[in-house]
Write an enzyme that holds these catalytic residues in place. Sequence first.
Site, PDB file in Angstrom:
ATOM      1  CB  SER A  14      21.475  30.570  33.516  1.00 32.88           C
ATOM      2  OG  SER A  14      21.206  31.795  34.165  1.00 32.88           O
ATOM      3  CG  HIS A  39      25.824  31.137  32.840  1.00 32.26           C
ATOM      4  ND1 HIS A  39      26.927  31.433  32.074  1.00 32.26           N
ATOM      5  CD2 HIS A  39      24.964  32.165  32.671  1.00 32.26           C
ATOM      6  CE1 HIS A  39      26.742  32.596  31.471  1.00 32.26           C
ATOM      7  NE2 HIS A  39      25.553  33.071  31.812  1.00 32.26           N
ATOM      8  CG  ASP A  41      23.115  35.107  33.735  1.00 28.49           C
ATOM      9  OD1 ASP A  41      24.012  35.306  32.901  1.00 28.49           O
ATOM     10  OD2 ASP A  41      22.294  34.176  33.643  1.00 28.49           O
ATOM     11  CG  MET A  43      22.170  40.848  34.981  1.00 28.53           C
ATOM     12  SD  MET A  43      20.548  40.700  34.235  1.00 28.53           S
ATOM     13  CE  MET A  43      20.641  39.026  33.558  1.00 28.53           C
ATOM     14  CG  HIS A  72      27.358  36.477  31.463  1.00 28.39           C
ATOM     15  ND1 HIS A  72      26.167  36.274  30.800  1.00 28.39           N
ATOM     16  CD2 HIS A  72      27.996  37.460  30.793  1.00 28.39           C
ATOM     17  CE1 HIS A  72      26.087  37.112  29.785  1.00 28.39           C
ATOM     18  NE2 HIS A  72      27.167  37.849  29.759  1.00 28.39           N
ATOM     19  CG  MET A  74      25.485  40.483  31.360  1.00 26.17           C
ATOM     20  SD  MET A  74      23.977  39.513  31.354  1.00 26.17           S
ATOM     21  CE  MET A  74      24.322  38.420  32.722  1.00 26.17           C
ATOM     22  CG  MET A 143      25.622  38.030  25.087  1.00 22.80           C
ATOM     23  SD  MET A 143      25.338  36.903  26.469  1.00 22.80           S
ATOM     24  CE  MET A 143      23.571  37.066  26.732  1.00 22.80           C
ATOM     25  CG  ASP A 181      24.155  33.448  28.199  1.00 23.32           C
ATOM     26  OD1 ASP A 181      23.090  32.875  28.472  1.00 23.32           O
ATOM     27  OD2 ASP A 181      24.711  34.281  28.945  1.00 23.32           O
TER      28      ASP A 181
HETATM   29  C1  DX5 Z   1      20.706  36.771  29.783  1.00 23.07           C
HETATM   30  C2  DX5 Z   1      21.602  35.867  30.566  1.00 23.07           C
HETATM   31  C3  DX5 Z   1      21.396  34.431  30.281  1.00 23.07           C
HETATM   32  C4  DX5 Z   1      20.054  33.901  30.699  1.00 23.07           C
HETATM   33  C5  DX5 Z   1      19.739  32.698  29.917  1.00 23.07           C
HETATM   34  O1  DX5 Z   1      21.009  38.086  30.084  1.00 23.07           O
HETATM   35  O2  DX5 Z   1      22.954  36.160  30.274  1.00 23.07           O
HETATM   36  O3  DX5 Z   1      22.422  33.651  30.881  1.00 23.07           O
HETATM   37  O4  DX5 Z   1      19.989  33.580  32.055  1.00 23.07           O
HETATM   38  O5  DX5 Z   1      18.430  32.326  30.208  1.00 23.07           O
HETATM   39  P1  DX5 Z   1      17.516  31.617  29.125  1.00 23.07           P
HETATM   40  O6  DX5 Z   1      18.126  30.295  28.856  1.00 23.07           O
HETATM   41  O7  DX5 Z   1      16.189  31.549  29.797  1.00 23.07           O
HETATM   42  O8  DX5 Z   1      17.505  32.499  27.896  1.00 23.07           O
HETATM   43 ZN    ZN Z   2      24.491  34.726  31.011  1.00 18.77          ZN
END
Ligand code: DX5
Ligand code: ZN
Length: 227
Positions: A14, A39, A41, A43, A72, A74, A143, A181
Amino acid sequence: MLPESKPAVEIAPSVLSADWTRAGAQIEAAERGGARIIHVDVMDGFFVPNITVGLPIVKSLRRATRLPLDAHLMIEKPERYAEQFVEAGANMVSVHVEADKHLHRTLTAIKARGAGAGVAINPATPLVALEEALAYADYVVLMSVNPGFGGQTFINASLDKMRRLRGMIRERGLKTRIEIDGGVDLRNIAEVVAAGADIVVAGTAVFGGDDPERAVRELREAAVEWV
Ligand code: DX5
Ligand code: ZN
């Protein structure tokens, strides 16, 4: 040795935890270590309490690597943006079951644009919420932390949840893949894979140190030790 029916697990670093000023080089290093998916993220500060990156960054990452990009989302109302993420270069796009009232429409639209469609589910959302969506999702993002931040502790109940999800997929004769994840590291990756993960996201465990190449290699080695 891996069971014949199950292909080797794929590690998806990620970039949330990467150093954005040199993300290209860090991704290249992760690829040398054996990463097969990147990956990303996304947000929005509403669905989760944090804000990260959006379409322009996905476009830049598309130019920086040949690895599949896994966005991903969010975000609230992800149906407004899902197809744009495919256009920006994402090969896989996941939306949260908690955020999208019309999952069938959104997942179908993502696939129609030529990308893999995923449905993501929070730790406290019961699997029953996925029963209908499973058939038209290419993958489930299970998750194992509450989404919003990297570096959180793995929620152990996710292992049992993943075993039950694996059972649901098997019972229905589906090929839906499971992506786990959050909070995966060298200590728990073997157990996570044994519980049924096909794709393992790792942020801090890959980019938290100064050698992403070695970090991915070590995760891959540790992933098969349990079997
Ligand atoms: C959390 C994200 C994850 C995160 C994982 O909201 O969706 O993808 O980046 O990071 P680690 O591996 O540090 O938990
Ligand atoms: Zn993620």
